[in-house]
Design a protein around this motif. Structure first.
Motif, mmCIF file in Angstrom:
data_model
loop_
_atom_site.group_PDB
_atom_site.id
_atom_site.type_symbol
_atom_site.label_atom_id
_atom_site.label_comp_id
_atom_site.label_asym_id
_atom_site.label_seq_id
_atom_site.Cartn_x
_atom_site.Cartn_y
_atom_site.Cartn_z
ATOM 1 N N ASP A 1 4.379 12.680 -3.728
ATOM 2 C CA ASP A 1 4.748 12.293 -2.370
ATOM 3 C C ASP A 1 4.409 10.810 -2.215
ATOM 4 O OD1 ASP A 1 5.282 12.022 0.288
ATOM 5 O OD2 ASP A 1 3.578 13.216 0.991
ATOM 6 N N ILE A 2 5.381 9.963 -2.508
ATOM 7 C CA ILE A 2 5.120 8.529 -2.561
ATOM 8 C C ILE A 2 5.906 7.809 -1.466
ATOM 9 C CG2 ILE A 2 5.194 6.450 -4.004
ATOM 10 C CD1 ILE A 2 5.214 8.374 -6.440
ATOM 11 N N GLN A 3 5.160 7.168 -0.577
ATOM 12 C CA GLN A 3 5.736 6.272 0.426
ATOM 13 C C GLN A 3 4.917 4.995 0.401
ATOM 14 O OE1 GLN A 3 6.343 8.064 4.347
ATOM 15 N NE2 GLN A 3 6.147 10.093 3.423
ATOM 16 N N PHE A 4 5.579 3.870 0.607
ATOM 17 C CA PHE A 4 4.830 2.625 0.522
ATOM 18 C C PHE A 4 5.287 1.637 1.585
ATOM 19 C CE2 PHE A 4 8.519 1.940 -2.162
ATOM 20 C CZ PHE A 4 8.867 0.603 -1.951
ATOM 21 N N SER B 1 0.860 -1.182 0.000
ATOM 22 C CA SER B 1 0.000 0.000 0.000
ATOM 23 C C SER B 1 0.891 1.224 0.000
ATOM 24 C CB SER B 1 -0.926 0.017 1.214
ATOM 25 O OG SER B 1 -0.191 0.185 2.409
ATOM 26 N N ARG B 2 0.394 2.280 -0.599
ATOM 27 C CA ARG B 2 1.145 3.524 -0.605
ATOM 28 C C ARG B 2 0.413 4.566 0.230
ATOM 29 N NH1 ARG B 2 1.922 5.396 -6.575
ATOM 30 N NH2 ARG B 2 1.641 3.202 -7.102
ATOM 31 N N LYS B 3 1.134 5.578 0.624
ATOM 32 C CA LYS B 3 0.563 6.668 1.397
ATOM 33 C C LYS B 3 -0.633 7.245 0.657
ATOM 34 C CE LYS B 3 1.835 11.150 3.443
ATOM 35 N NZ LYS B 3 2.951 12.125 3.610
ATOM 36 N N SER C 1 -11.247 22.501 -1.556
ATOM 37 C CA SER C 1 -10.542 21.783 -2.617
ATOM 38 C C SER C 1 -9.347 22.578 -3.134
ATOM 39 C CB SER C 1 -11.508 21.469 -3.768
ATOM 40 O OG SER C 1 -12.423 20.467 -3.377
ATOM 41 N N HIS C 2 -8.852 23.504 -2.326
ATOM 42 C CA HIS C 2 -7.667 24.257 -2.717
ATOM 43 C C HIS C 2 -6.430 23.433 -2.364
ATOM 44 C CE1 HIS C 2 -10.062 27.757 -3.632
ATOM 45 N NE2 HIS C 2 -10.685 27.595 -2.468
ATOM 46 N N ILE C 3 -6.223 22.383 -3.136
ATOM 47 C CA ILE C 3 -5.196 21.395 -2.825
ATOM 48 C C ILE C 3 -4.233 21.300 -4.003
ATOM 49 C CG2 ILE C 3 -4.790 18.950 -2.308
ATOM 50 C CD1 ILE C 3 -7.711 18.849 -1.331
ATOM 51 N N ASP C 4 -2.956 21.147 -3.680
ATOM 52 C CA ASP C 4 -1.971 20.859 -4.728
ATOM 53 C C ASP C 4 -2.065 19.364 -5.036
ATOM 54 O OD1 ASP C 4 0.137 20.422 -6.383
ATOM 55 O OD2 ASP C 4 1.630 21.409 -5.119
ATOM 56 N N MET C 5 -2.806 19.019 -6.062
ATOM 57 C CA MET C 5 -3.117 17.622 -6.341
ATOM 58 C C MET C 5 -1.915 16.854 -6.865
ATOM 59 S SD MET C 5 -6.929 18.237 -7.844
ATOM 60 C CE MET C 5 -7.755 16.745 -7.346
ATOM 61 N N ARG C 6 -0.812 17.571 -7.154
ATOM 62 C CA ARG C 6 0.384 16.857 -7.585
ATOM 63 C C ARG C 6 0.933 15.957 -6.492
ATOM 64 N NH1 ARG C 6 3.652 22.017 -9.818
ATOM 65 N NH2 ARG C 6 2.864 22.749 -7.813
ATOM 66 N N ASN D 1 6.964 2.814 5.263
ATOM 67 C CA ASN D 1 7.174 4.215 4.868
ATOM 68 C C ASN D 1 8.376 4.363 3.946
ATOM 69 O OD1 ASN D 1 4.994 5.048 6.526
ATOM 70 N ND2 ASN D 1 6.354 5.063 8.310
ATOM 71 N N LYS D 2 8.525 3.425 3.051
ATOM 72 C CA LYS D 2 9.630 3.460 2.083
ATOM 73 C C LYS D 2 9.343 4.542 1.048
ATOM 74 C CE LYS D 2 13.350 1.441 0.199
ATOM 75 N NZ LYS D 2 14.635 1.296 0.899
ATOM 76 N N LYS D 3 10.276 5.456 0.873
ATOM 77 C CA LYS D 3 10.065 6.554 -0.056
ATOM 78 C C LYS D 3 10.608 6.205 -1.431
ATOM 79 C CE LYS D 3 9.929 10.355 3.245
ATOM 80 N NZ LYS D 3 10.436 11.725 3.572
ATOM 81 N N VAL D 4 9.928 6.757 -2.440
ATOM 82 C CA VAL D 4 10.380 6.566 -3.808
ATOM 83 C C VAL D 4 10.102 7.852 -4.570
ATOM 84 C CG1 VAL D 4 8.181 5.525 -4.510
ATOM 85 C CG2 VAL D 4 10.234 5.097 -5.861
#
Length: 872
Positions: free
Chosen positions: A699-702, A669-671, A689-694, A752-755
């Motif tokens: 921001d990937i952790q798994f 599973s990822r964050k 909904s004023h969110i930076d959807m990027r 919480n492995k980052k990639v």
């Protein structure tokens, strides 16, 4: 005169019925053979349309408000009238308010569908063998009688959810009043067999009480037989198939015969943990001259069951230990498998249970709004090793406890616990389904810690506490010692909530996905508890099932009147569309929407099962003891939370459970970034909904873990690949890790492995937002060089992804028994459109480049199966 052997004659044939009471002038019409019920008999005579088709349910509502009379005739049995011979009629189940007449004489008035009656008719039968006896049963409207009972008991505060209030005081299957997955079809009739019996002495019941010792290899106990009629001798026998282990002579006291036994035995185990060894226990009743008066036998299994509720770092555990082995009880909830129970035969039950265990399910929960199931159901669970959580038949109401009601409930409980007590599959009895939710929602008087006097509970506006916390546990302890009792589902230390769960104690029903807060299903991993006994997500069945029940082509579109009428869940369209559109690019034609609901349901179920199984942890750290999806089955063809439809056709969610509950499986599973429900920053406290959807792609952790139910150690290798959704190329170097897999628990591999995010090298892409190259995280578990499990984590939401040509290769083996699928780019949700009578080994699968997926066709002629995947 010599004693006679017992004789049992089913009164199956010659049944007729009419509308109205005995005095009505309506003509009798031919009924189906008994057991039967009014809707099926009206269908037989062409008086009503099939309630399962279109909106015909509305056209048959009138039936529930009428009185119906059933009639049959039978000859006086040959031995009737002989010295010491007793003749009885046994009614195994009458639904529900029934007055029974034999040759014009009232012999029984019954008000409980779940109770068996035996009536001595020795003096009521015709003495002339040439004359036929006439048996008549008048069934009054359960709905009207329920309203009358409410008026007769103004002292009680009747509160009923899901249906109209009349079901509250009626001991009848509660789902007959309709539920949020089933129709209103208030049946009546002789729903279980009616038998004529003659005997001088008979065996009423045979059962065993035992304890295991000697490292669970020896069993000591007593075998019992309850005898009615003349005195005799009882001999007992315990055997395996073709292997008699013990012959015993019984000793009788007040009609109960018993004998001690001490044997070396093989245990009965849940499926996957050992064999399902069953023994035959028999009793033979003989007279002084050795005439066999009666015989009775039962299949039993020997096992030890414990419900482990111990204080720990989280709160208090809730999990099952069978034969000293901790069991993660993953499975499903069961509702009655038909609105018309008399057409459910043993083969249907066996097929359902076989399907559940083939889906790697360990437990099934019989929900409290249905019935105590037929013997064939439990026999199949015993055979296949499926654990049973058995509710008593109370659901979603504030039930009464006036004296007549309590007396009826006690008889119901004792009869059914006695009937079921030696099934090794039954490992818990629970008092009700969600009744304590009513207590909390309406502020009923419930002082759990302060008031421990059962008599005082009867004087409160929650008198059913007397049933759940005094009467029913006493019955279970009296009749089925060693089987745990739980006051309710859900329940934990006097606290029981459905929409606000306590994750630290007891079992929980998690309905803040779909109902309640309608949270994204991706947060289910954080919404569990010590045991999740309900949660779910709706989906349509396969098209063939929908088309059978919606007969007009003009009605076969999502949102048609006929389709909306069939789905009984409140706000179903709003909720279902919301979950689909939050996650997938919407298609609103019937095939497209059907497919998307199924993939969405499978995704939600997968998130829950694999994450909550991960929380099984290790001995002493069992954060979650099991998960039961709502629900396995349907009682009619419809759109619902079922993972298998009315015709036993699995939805993709069934296979998601099968993969998540495999003996050894891997999870990734990822964050999770909630792309629609997060405040923008600390200054904006409101949801916006004023969110930076990027962030969802950048921001990937798994996490990666392995879950095993095996009791032996395994050595394995984990391989992690990062595969571009767009191109199919691997965008990062693979990760590989050798692991020692913990027995019967969870092995954490990465946390919480980052990639890093990968950028597309596309000069024509004008916006930074779209330069990310989203990728699938694909994990494999290899043991001895062989791949035994895989899992994938997709970048949510799927609707933001594009799926140009996937390069799919699809072909059959020469005998069409194996389907092989491969792809050059990642494929999400490859679903074969299943059909009735066909069994597949897998469905709803993800496919990665470089791998082939095989689906075995296990039954039936597959014909030309259609298939879809996300993005088609």
């Amino acid at each position: 005169m010599a004693p006679i052997s017992s004789s049992y004659t089913p009164l199956t044939n010659n049944w007729t019925f009419k509308q109205g009471s005995l005095s009505s002038n309506n003509s009798y019409l031919p009924a189906n053979p008994a057991p039967t019920e009014i809707y099926l008999d009206l269908l037989k005579n062409g008086i009503i349309a099939d309630p399962f088709k279109d909106m015909n349910e509305l056209s048959v509502r009138w039936i529930a408000d009428e009185t119906w009379t059933y009639r049959t005739t039978f000859p006086t049995p040959p031995n009737h009238g002989k010295p010491s011979v007793i003749t009885e009629v046994r009614f195994e189940g009458l639904d529900t308010f029934a007055s029974v007449y034999l040759n014009g004489k009232l012999i029984l008035e019954s008000e409980n569908m779940f109770v068996t009656h035996r009536i001595n008719v020795t003096s009521a039968l015709k003495t002339n063998a040439e004359e036929e006896n006439v048996l008549e049963i008048v069934f009054e409207s359960a709905r009207k009688k329920g309203l009358e009972l409410i008026d007769q008991h103004p002292e009680h505060r009747f509160i009923v959810h899901q249906t109209e209030i009349s079901r509250g005081p009626v001991r009848k299957a509660q789902y007959h009043w309709g539920w949020d997955w089933g129709p209103i079809l208030l049946t009546c009739g002789p729903w279980k067999p009616v038998l004529l019996e003659t005997y001088t002495a008979r065996i009423e019941d045979v059962w065993v009480a035992y304890e295991l010792s000697g490292g669970l290899k020896k069993v000591q106990g007593k075998i019992y037989a309850r005898v009615e009629g003349a005195k005799g001798h009882v001999d007992f026998e315990i055997k395996k198939p073709n292997d008699i282990l013990s012959k015993l002579e019984g000793k009788g006291v007040d009609g109960v015969y018993s004998a001690d036994f001490d044997l070396d035995v093989d245990l009965w185990w849940p499926r996957g943990y050992g064999s399902q060894t069953l023994y035959t226990v028999s009793a033979m009743l003989t007279s002084e001259d050795k005439t066999i008066l009666d015989q009775s036998s039962k299949m039993i299994g020997f096992r030890k069951v414990e419900l482990i509720q111990e204080k720990d770092s989280v709160g208090q555990s809730f999990y099952f230990r069978i034969n000293n082995t901790d069991i993660f009880a993953g499975g499903s909830c069961w509702i009655p498998t038909d609105s018309f129970l008399t057409r459910v035969d043993p083969e249907i039950y066996r097929n359902w249970i076989k399907l559940a265990v083939e889906g790697n399910q360990i437990m099934i929960r019989i929900w409290g709004g249905g019935i105590y199931e037929a013997g064939a159901f439990y026999e199949s669970c015993d055979e296949f090793g499926l654990l049973v959580w058995q509710d008593f038949m109370f659901a979603c109401a504030n039930y009464p406890a006036y004296p007549e009601y309590v007396k009826s409930v006690e008889e119901e409980a004792r009869q059914n616990v006695r009937r079921l007590r030696n099934h090794p599959s039954i490992v818990i009895w629970a008092g009700n389904n969600e009744d304590y939710q009513i207590v909390e929602r309406y502020g009923l008087e419930y002082r759990y810690k302060e008031d421990k006097d059962p008599q005082s509970w009867l004087k409160t506006d929650f008198p059913a506490r007397y049933l759940y916390e005094y009467l029913l546990p006493k019955v279970v302890d009296d009749e089925a010692k060693g089987v745990p009792y739980h006051p309710s589902s859900p329940f934990g230390n006097g606290v029981s909530t459905v929409l606000k769960v306590d994750p630290t104690v007891g079992d929980v029903h998690q309905w803040n996905v779909w109902h309640g807060d309608m949270k994204p299903y991706q947060v289910l991993p954080h919404m569990g508890g010590r045991f999740v006994s309900e949660f779910g997500m709706e989906a349509y069945p396969h098209l063939e099932t929908t088309e059978k029940s919606i007969t007009r082509e003009a009605d076969r579109y999502p949102g048609s009147m006929a389709m909306d009428f069939r789905n009984k869940a409140i706000c179903h369209e709003r909720r279902l569309v919301s979950y689909v559109t939050e996650n997938f690019q919407i298609k609103y034609d019937l095939p497209g929407f059907t497919y998307l609901t199924q993939v969405m349901q499978a995704d939600a179920i997968a998130w829950a099962y694999k994450s909550w199984r991960r929380q099984w942890g290790t001995p002493g750290k069992r954060q979650c003891g099991g998960v039961l999806v709502w629900q396995l089955n349907d009682c009619w063809p419809t759109m619902s939370w079922a993972v298998v439809d009315y015709y036993l056709v699995p939805k993709p969610a069934y296979y998601a459970i099968k993969r998540a509950m495999a003996p050894v499986t891997i999870g990734v599973s990822r964050k999770f970034h909630n792309w629609t429900m997060r405040p923008a920053d600390d200054l904006w406290k409101r949801d916006t909904s004023h969110i930076d959807m990027r962030q969802i792609w950048e921001d990937i952790q798994f996490d990666v873990w392995v879950a095993s139910s095996l009791v032996e150690n395994l050595k394995g290798k984990i391989v992690v690949k990062f595969v571009s959704v767009l191109t199919g190329r691997e965008v990062h170097e693979r990760l590989a890790e050798n692991v020692s897999i913990d027995t019967n628990g969870t092995t954490e591999v990465f946390r919480n492995k980052k990639v890093d995010t990968v950028k597309l090298q596309d000069p024509n892409c004008p916006f930074d937002t779209y330069k990310a190259d989203p990728f699938v995280i694909h994990v494999s578990l290899l043991v001895d060089g062989q791949e035994v499990a895989t899992d994938t984590s997709w970048p949510d939401p799927i609707k933001y992804l594009t799926f140009p040509d996937r390069g799919i290769d699809f072909h059959y083996s020469s005998d069409r028994s194996i389907i092989t699928v491969s792809a050059s780019k990642p494929v999400k949700g490859f679903v074969l459109t299943e059909k009735q009578g066909v069994r597949l080994s897998d469905n709803g699968i993800d496919i990665m480049p470089g791998e082939s997926k095989t689906v075995v066709v296990e039954d039936g002629d597959i014909g030309a199966l259609e298939w879809r995947h996300v993005g088609m």
